[in-house]
Every structure is written in structure tokens, then in C-alpha cells.
Write an enzyme that holds these catalytic residues in place. Structure first.
Site, PDB file in Angstrom:
ATOM      1  N   GLU B  77       0.843  -1.203   0.000  1.00 27.03           N
ATOM      2  CA  GLU B  77       0.000   0.000   0.000  1.00 27.03           C
ATOM      3  C   GLU B  77       0.882   1.259   0.000  1.00 27.03           C
ATOM      4  O   GLU B  77       1.812   1.376   0.796  1.00 27.03           O
ATOM      5  CB  GLU B  77      -0.877  -0.013   1.260  1.00 27.03           C
ATOM      6  CG  GLU B  77      -1.902   1.112   1.310  1.00 27.03           C
ATOM      7  CD  GLU B  77      -2.727   1.095   2.605  1.00 27.03           C
ATOM      8  OE1 GLU B  77      -2.329   0.405   3.568  1.00 27.03           O
ATOM      9  OE2 GLU B  77      -3.778   1.767   2.646  1.00 27.03           O
ATOM     10  N   LYS B 150     -10.200   2.110  -2.106  1.00 23.31           N
ATOM     11  CA  LYS B 150     -10.335   1.546  -0.747  1.00 23.31           C
ATOM     12  C   LYS B 150     -11.673   1.945  -0.124  1.00 23.31           C
ATOM     13  O   LYS B 150     -11.990   3.132  -0.015  1.00 23.31           O
ATOM     14  CB  LYS B 150      -9.174   2.055   0.109  1.00 23.31           C
ATOM     15  CG  LYS B 150      -9.063   1.460   1.504  1.00 23.31           C
ATOM     16  CD  LYS B 150      -7.753   1.949   2.159  1.00 23.31           C
ATOM     17  CE  LYS B 150      -7.528   1.366   3.544  1.00 23.31           C
ATOM     18  NZ  LYS B 150      -6.205   1.785   4.106  1.00 23.31           N
ATOM     19  N   CYS B 187      -5.660  -2.967   2.688  1.00 27.11           N
ATOM     20  CA  CYS B 187      -5.381  -2.845   4.119  1.00 27.11           C
ATOM     21  C   CYS B 187      -6.617  -2.947   5.031  1.00 27.11           C
ATOM     22  O   CYS B 187      -7.122  -4.037   5.229  1.00 27.11           O
ATOM     23  CB  CYS B 187      -4.604  -1.566   4.377  1.00 27.11           C
ATOM     24  SG  CYS B 187      -3.671  -1.618   5.943  1.00 27.11           S
TER      25      CYS B 187
END
Lengths: 334, 334
Positions: B77, B150, B187
Site C-alpha cells: 500500500e 479503498k 489494508c
């Protein structure tokens, strides 16, 4: 990104119930405050060929658990018999009972006598030709608090559950009890994150999974470790994802589905025990052996649950605007 | 209840693409058959203070991975910088770039040159004042296959992501590539079973999680092991629940968010590495160290995925009639 407070030992805790006076709409009512801590007992047991013996053993173990300080007790899935789903035989529907019924009355009486909340897995006869795999929740005064009917029904070699059990129609459930909200799920449900989520969102502090899972003897050497590990891992993950305690209660012992001398052919199933209790961050606090009867006692601490969720605030960030397609079978446009 | 076939080693496999002739609506078209096996590479790397140096390092590592036989490569990331979210500073929005933009062109060129599908995490400038934490998927011909923004955005001490990143509005995504359907998540998404499920249901054989997670130095001794274990456990559980491979790619090293000499105060974050690749039953096939740069290579085998799902048929039994309340914040009647 850190649960700052560690869990204490899973030692015994005396429950203290403060009686509070609540004033609601001008009327004074007496309310029992719920405990901040309570002990749960997981009864890992083997099951013999005589149903009455298994029930009597379970009743004894409930008393043992209460003596060890348990306020909530959970028995394994379908503990009254050997795991009969190893064969498809319509005669075995005779094992089912209505709820309330004789077994549920005996269990309710054990809950009352030992002053414990009891979660007991029963083969429920709902109507002629309509049967469920049901978890019954008994309050510590012996009353039946409610039923959860197993939602996800497996069907695999020697686990022919689709023959016996109609999938549950009560949805996922958490029950208000004298120990607060308790969530109930059963065995195969343990592979479905949706079931854990929908139970936890009802406010359960702990998810109970009465279970009957074991190894095929011929496969154990090659696949046994991976199978057990996957099972343990996914249930610890339910604790982590939802910030709840998880209690998994399995049976032990090699069984051929022997019910009063009538068995399934073949090598049977070796139920792997390994019952465990983990905290809201998935830490295993108590865990049973693969092959022995045991009573595991663990402590649910709502302060620890709160603290875990504050430091790992997963519930805060759920994208509820985007989850609707989870009701699809596949997202393949077909 | 058994995956009967074991996974082979994660060795290198030559990809063979058979050109097939398809007849559709009477018209002959040439179609590229998708591979039954392919190799993925997870680039675990540290990130220094100079963004250009980090990008150059990543480009080198992509070439290394290709030399090791990778067909799909995933970077950590926001690999172009130290983890800047350790402080809230509006100047740092200057790090963001549109997609397509300079970085994405460089990365697309690296994908083309090395003939790999590339998953790269970028700080996306979408419009003035509107930024995303985005995974860009590049095809092996260098073209941009698509974006995943995300969906779940964290905000914790030293992880001030809600300041920088608008939550994604593209939903969960799996992309058609020359290696088949690949799922992308980022994540914090890793803590949400819903994200894994909604990506897997689109047909992904593998879920990629570019990640930046680490320990607070003051907490590592007390909580570090439990934090790492929870993180590893929940992602293995996504593999198990969905019958998919999972690839988690983390950075390593102690960082203070140093971007060209300007750091956040305090002790920083120790990114814990531990990148891993697991199979559809959650078995870890390759795993990185806590503190070293590494390239992990693992094999995705669609035959093994099929076999795992046949023997543990979780997708068969989902109770899609009962999951709709998962779009609720809490099921508390409020």
C-alpha cells in the site's frame, strides 16, 4: 491499532447482581442489573449408544460446571445421541422431540436447579415430517428463553444433515438472558461470516457454537491438521471481526452413529474435541484436548470487550451502503 | 468434510496460453484461454524518504519478480512514500496524482516491459479536494485495467486516513485479466468479511491486500504478537470462507512518515512485514519475515481451488434469503 488492556486470567468470578430501581413513565420498577463479568462453561463430552445415558451425563456435567462457577453452560451439538447423520434412515426421526418436550423439561429443570443459563442442542420435531437442528436457551429459573434453528445445513459424506434437518426459519438470534445478550449458532454455521455478523449485530457479547465435527479416519493423516486448523481459524476470525467472545463446544470420540446397537457401516467419524473459548480479539483463553471429556470455564468481561472494540473500531467503519449484494448467490450477472 | 487433494509446492510454472477459436453468433473470434495455474509475486519492501527512489525500487522489484516467474505482481500500500498518514498535513495532498498520471504511466510501462499483471497502490487525486487510496490494476500489455478505491477507511493514532482518503465509491471489485479474475482490496478492508465475500462472489480466484500495518513501538512488547496474529488469522479466514487464494503484501521498517526530510513527531511505526500467500483452505504457502525486504512467489492453481470448494462446499449453502439485515449498522431496533 491496539487493544491496550490485556485480558486477565480466565479465573472464577463471583457474580454480583445489584438490584436497581428504575423509574419509567413515572412508575417504579425493580430491574436486575446485568453482570459486567460472567463465567461460561463448555461441556466437551463423548456420546454413547444409549440416549438416556447421554442426557444423564449431560445433566451431571451441568452440575459440575455450576460448581466450577459457571453462569452459562453450553452442551455439544445433538449430545443426546451418537451423531446419527452418518446414515439416512427414516426410523431415526423417532429420536426427535417437540420443544417443549420431555428432554427440554429435564434440561430446564437442570438449569433451574443449578442456577445457570443453559444452551442445549436438540433434534426438534416441529410437525410430522418437519424437523430442525435446534439450540434451546434456558434461563436460570428453568424457563425456555427461546430457540435458534440451525440456518446452514451441511451435506457431506457421513454428514447427511440435509436429509434430517429443515433449514432454520427464525433467522440469526441473540437472546436476552440474566447474563446479557447471548448469541447462538450451530456447527456448519461456523463457516459463514454472515451468521456471526448478524448475531453479533444484535448485541451478543458471545457467540456459542455447539458442534459435531470430526475426522474421517482414512483422511486424518493427510488432511486432519489442516481441517482442524481451518475450523479453529475461521471461528477465531468471527471473534475478531465482530469484537465478541466465541465459545465452540465439540464432542469427542470415535462414533459409528450407534443408537441402541444399530450403527452405520464403515469406519465412522473421529470427533476431534478441541472445544475452545476466545476473546474479542481472537485470543484463545481455554482449549480442550482432541480426545478427552473436559469442562472448560472462561470469563466474559464486558469491559474487555468494550476496550477491544474501542481500540480496533471495526464496527465504526462498516460500509453498510455497499453490502446489499451479499444476498446474491454469485455476482456473475447470471 | 475434506479437501482430498493436497497443494503441491509453490514452484514455478510455465504459463501456456492456448489460442482457441470461438464461434459466437456465427462469427469466429480468437480468444486467449486463461491459465489454469499462474504465479503471483508479493513485493515486501521498505520505503525511504524520497518518493522517486521508492518508485524506482518498486520498478526494479517488478523486474526481479518477473525473472522469478511471476505473472501477477502486487506492491504494498502507498509504496511510493513513507506512510504519510502519521500526521495530518494538507501539504501532503501534493503527493497525490491523477490516474492516469506520471506514476501510473511508469507502472504501466513496467507491467508491459516485464509482461506481468501489476497491482499498484496509489494516492489518487480525483479532483481538487477529493482524494482516494486506490489500487490500480495494469494488464501485461501496459494498459490500465481498472481501479479499486479503498472502501473501508481507518482512523487511529498515527493512522489518520480519514483526513486524506474519501471512502471508495466503486464498490468491491474483481478484474478480468490475462490471469483470470483478480480481486483487489486494501489494508483496513482486511478486517471486513463483507469485502472479501463481495469480491470473491465476482469470481476472483485470489484476493490481493496491499497493506501498511505496523506496531506502535511502545505497545509491541505487550500487544504485538496478538495484533499480528489477529491480522493473519482474519485474512486466512477470508480464504477459507470464500475458497479463494489470499495474498497480503505489507511494507517493512520503522518509519516516522519522513517525506523529503519532514517527519511526524514521536516514535513512529514499525511496519511488521509478514506478507503472506495462502491457499483456498487458509494454508499459508509462503510468508515473509518481520523485518526484511523480500519477494514471495506462490502458485495459484484453479484445479486446487475447485477441489477445495467441492470438498468444503460453503458457497452451496449460503442463506441468501436471510442476509439482508447485514446492511444495518446495528440490529438494535434503533
Amino acid at each position: 491499532m491496539q487493544p491496550r488492556r490485556n485480558i486477565g486470567g480466565a479465573g472464577l468470578t463471583l457474580l454480583s447482581y445489584a438490584v436497581e430501581v428504575c423509574v419509567e413513565n413515572g412508575a417504579k420498577t425493580m430491574a436486575l442489573a446485568l453482570p459486567e463479568k460472567f463465567n461460561v462453561a463448555l461441556i466437551q463430552m463423548s456420546c454413547g449408544s444409549e440416549p438416556a445415558d447421554n442426557l444423564a451425563k449431560a445433566i451431571d456435567r451441568i452440575a459440575d460446571a455450576a460448581r466450577q462457577g459457571a453462569h452459562v453452560v453450553c452442551l455439544p451439538e445433538l449430545f443426546q445421541t451418537q451423531y446419527f447423520c452418518q446414515r439416512e434412515d427414516a426410523v431415526l426421526f423417532d429420536l426427535a422431540e417437540p420443544i417443549p418436550g420431555e428432554a427440554s423439561r429435564t434440561l430446564g429443570e437442570a438449569a433451574r436447579k443449578n442456577k445457570v443459563v443453559l444452551i442445549a442442542s436438540l433434534f426438534e420435531k416441529r410437525a410430522p415430517g418437519l424437523y430442525h437442528n435446534t439450540a434451546a436457551v434456558f434461563e436460570s429459573d428453568g424457563s425456555l428463553r427461546g430457540l435458534y434453528r440451525k440456518m446452514h445445513i451441511p451435506d457431506d459424506p457421513l454428514y447427511y444433515e440435509k436429509f434430517y434437518f429443515t433449514p432454520g426459519d427464525l433467522g440469526f438470534r441473540a437472546f436476552d438472558t440474566s447474563a446479557g445478550k447471548l448469541g447462538t449458532l450451530v456447527c456448519w454455521d461456523q463457516w459463514y461470516p454472515e451468521g456471526a455478523r448478524l448475531t453479533a449485530l444484535q448485541g451478543a457479547s458471545i457467540l456459542f457454537y455447539p458442534t459435531a465435527i470430526g475426522w474421517h479416519p482414512d483422511e486424518k493423516a493427510e488432511f486432519g491438521a489442516a481441517q482442524h486448523d481451518a475450523w479453529r481459524t475461521i471461528q477465531r476470525a468471527h471473534a475478531i471481526a465482530n469484537g465478541v467472545y466465541v465459545a465452540v463446544v465439540n464432542r469427542v470420540g470415535l462414533e459409528t452413529g450407534n443408537i441402541r446397537g444399530n450403527s452405520a457401516p464403515g469406519k465412522g467419524l473421529e470427533f476431534w474435541g478441541g472445544s475452545f473459548f476466545c476473546d474479542p480479539f481472537g485470543r484463545v483463553l481455554a482449549e480442550g484436548s482432541y480426545d478427552k471429556e473436559e469442562i472448560l470455564v472462561g470469563e466474559v468481561d464486558l469491559k474487555h470487550l468494550e476496550d477491544t472494540r474501542r481500540n480496533w473500531p471495526f464496527l465504526r467503519d462498516r460500509r453498510i451502503d455497499s453490502y446489499a449484494p451479499i444476498t446474491s448467490r454469485m455476482l456473475d450477472g447470471k
